[in-house]
Design an enzyme around this catalytic site. Structure first.
Site, short mmCIF file in Angstrom:
data_model
loop_
_atom_site.label_atom_id
_atom_site.label_comp_id
_atom_site.label_asym_id
_atom_site.label_seq_id
_atom_site.Cartn_x
_atom_site.Cartn_y
_atom_site.Cartn_z
N SER A 121 14.26 48.21 75.35
CA SER A 121 13.97 46.91 75.95
C SER A 121 14.35 45.76 75.03
O SER A 121 14.30 45.88 73.80
CB SER A 121 12.46 46.86 76.22
OG SER A 121 12.08 45.54 76.54
N TYR A 149 3.93 46.72 73.42
CA TYR A 149 4.97 47.35 74.24
C TYR A 149 6.30 47.38 73.48
O TYR A 149 6.94 48.42 73.35
CB TYR A 149 5.12 46.58 75.57
CG TYR A 149 6.36 46.97 76.33
CD1 TYR A 149 6.44 48.22 76.92
CD2 TYR A 149 7.45 46.11 76.42
CE1 TYR A 149 7.60 48.61 77.60
CE2 TYR A 149 8.59 46.48 77.09
CZ TYR A 149 8.67 47.72 77.68
OH TYR A 149 9.81 48.10 78.34
N LYS A 153 8.67 50.60 71.91
CA LYS A 153 10.08 50.84 72.22
C LYS A 153 10.92 50.92 70.93
O LYS A 153 11.81 51.76 70.80
CB LYS A 153 10.63 49.75 73.15
CG LYS A 153 10.06 49.85 74.56
CD LYS A 153 10.50 51.14 75.23
CE LYS A 153 9.82 51.42 76.54
NZ LYS A 153 10.18 52.74 77.10
#
Ligand code: UDP
Length: 350
Positions: A121, A149, A153
Site C-alpha cells: 500500500s 496498517y 504492510k
C-alpha cells in the site's frame, strides 16, 4: 512464466481487489483457488474458482491447500485494511496482517511454492515530505508509515524479502494507491462494511442510499483545498497481479512497485465526476481533517511499466466513477445487494 491452468492460491480472494484478480487470473488461463474465512469477504464474489473457507492464521490449513491443489503461486490479499481501526486495534492488525503472513510464508516454504505476490500500500510511505507537493512518489521515497496498517504492510514486505533471501522464494509487492471502480459486467464490485472510502460513500450519498458525504477538510495546500489522490481502476490493479506472477524474477528475488496512474484527482473533482455520472449533485458538507491524511499522494509507476509492462487502461476518473455508479445502482451483494442476492451472510471488507 506460470504454466497455463496452474493453481494460484488467492488469500482474501472473496474481497474487493481479490475477486477482481480471480476474474483476471481465470481469463488469463490460470486456476484461482480462493482461500478466505469470509469474515469480510463475500461468498457471492467467488465465481472463478474453488473456495476454501479457512483463516490466514491457520498454517496447517494453508499448507494443506497448497499441497492439495498443487499450487504454483500465492497472491496474498487477506488482511485488515481500515486505517483508523488499525490505530485502535493494533493487536488484530499485527495478528492477521503480520502473523497471518508469516503462516503463509512458512506454508509456502514447506509446500515448496516458489512465488508470492503481496498486496502492499501507499500507506507505507506515511506523510510525504513537503517537496512532494507536486512530484510523484517513487518506490525509493522514505518509508515511514503513520498508521499501524501502513506498518503492517511495510513489515510484510520486509518479511517477504527475508524469506526470499533465506529460502529462495521470489516475491513481488504491489503498492496500491487508491483502488476504485467495479467490474464492467457488474458481477463484482466494492462492498465494504463499514464503508470508509470516498468514492462509494459519495456515490451512496448521490444515489440517496446513504447520508450526505463529509469532506474531510477543504483547507489543504492544494489548488481547491481538498486532498489529492491517485485513483486506479480495480481491473487495472487485477491485471498487474497476473503480470507480477509471470514476472521473470530469480529465486530469492524481491521487487516492490507502485501501482498508480501518475494523475492526481481532488475530492472536489471526484464529486464533480459523480454529479455528472449520477445526474444530480452529491450532497456534502465540509468537516474537519481526518487524522493522518496527507494532502497529496500520487504515484510514479514507471517501475511497474518497465518491469511488468503494466499500464492502467481503465483508470480515468470518469470510467472509474461510471463503473462504480453502475455497481451501486445494482450491487450483486453487500449491504444493499443482500436481499436481492438472498445471501445469508454478505458482510464485507477485505
Ligand atoms: N474522504 C472524505 N470523506 C470521506 C472519505 C474520504 O473527504 O468520507 C477523503 C479523504 O480525506 C482522502 C480521500 O477522500 O483525502 C480518499 O480517502 P479514502 O478513504 O477513499 O482513501 P485513502 O486515501 O485514505 O486511502
Amino acid at each position: 512464466m506460470i504454466r497455463s491452468g496452474a493453481a494460484i492460491l488467492v488469500t482474501g480472494g472473496a474481497g474487493y481487489i481479490g475477486a477482481h484478480t480471480c476474474k483476471a487470473l481465470y481469463e488469463a488461463g490460470l486456476n484461482p483457488i480462493v482461500y478466505d474465512n469470509l469474515s469480510n469477504g463475500h461468498r457471492a464474489a467467488v465465481r472463478w474458482g474453488e473456495l476454501v473457507v479457512a483463516d490466514i492464521r491457520d498454517c496447517f490449513a494453508l499448507r494443506s491447500a497448497m499441497i492439495n491443489f498443487s499450487v504454483a503461486g500465492v497472491i496474498n490479499f487477506a488482511g485488515l485494511i481500515e486505517v483508523a481501526r488499525s490505530i485502535e486495534r493494533p493487536d488484530l492488525f499485527y495478528d492477521i496482517n503480520v502473523a497471518g503472513l508469516a503462516c503463509v510464508l512458512e506454508a509456502m516454504h514447506e509446500a515448496e511454492v516458489p512465488r508470492i505476490v503481496f498486496s502492499s500500500s501507499a500507506a507505507i510511505y506515511g506523510q510525504p515530505r513537503a517537496n512532494s507537493k507536486v512530484s510523484l512518489l517513487k518506490e525509493t521515497a522514505a518509508k515511514s508509515p503513520i498508521s499501524t496498517y501502513g506498518d503492517t504492510k511495510l513489515t510484510g514486505e520486509r518479511m517477504i524479502a527475508a524469506f526470499s533471501a533465506a529460502f529462495g522464494l521470489s516475491g513481488v509487492a504491489l503498492r496500491y494507491f487508491n483502488a476504485a471502480g467495479a467490474d464492467e459486467a457488474g458481477l463484482i464490485g466494492e462492498a465494504h462494511e463499514p464503508e470508509t472510502h470516498l468514492i462509494p460513500l459519495a456515490i451512496k450519498a448521490a444515489l440517496g442510499l446513504g447520508g450526505p458525504l463529509t469532506i474531510f477538510g477543504a483547507d489543504f495546500p492544494t489548488p481547491d483545498g481538498s486532498c489529492i489522490r491517485d485513483y486506479v481502476h480495480v481491473a487495472d490493479l487485477a491485471s498487474a497481479h497476473v503480470a507480477a506472477l509471470n514476472f521473470p524474477l530469480a529465486a530469492g528475488g524481491f521487487e516492490a512497485m507502485n501501482l498508480g496512474t501518475g494523475t492526481g484527482t481532488s475530492v472536489f473533482e471526484v464529486i464533480a465526476a459523480i454529479d455528472s455520472a449520477v445526474g444530480r449533485p452529491t450532497p456534502y458538507s465540509i468537516g474537519r481533517r481526518r487524522n493522518g491524511d496527507p494532502a497529496r499522494l500520487v504515484a510514479a509507476s514507471e517501475r511497474a511499466t518497465r518491469k511488468l509492462g503494466w499500464r492502467p487502461t481503465h483508470s480515468s476518473i470518469s470510467e472509474i466513477v461510471r463503473s462504480a455508479v453502475a455497481w451501486h445502482r445494482a450491487p450483486a451483494y453487500g449491504a444493499e445487494g443482500r436481499d436481492k442476492a438472498g445471501l445469508a451472510d454478505s458482510r464485507g471488507t477485505a
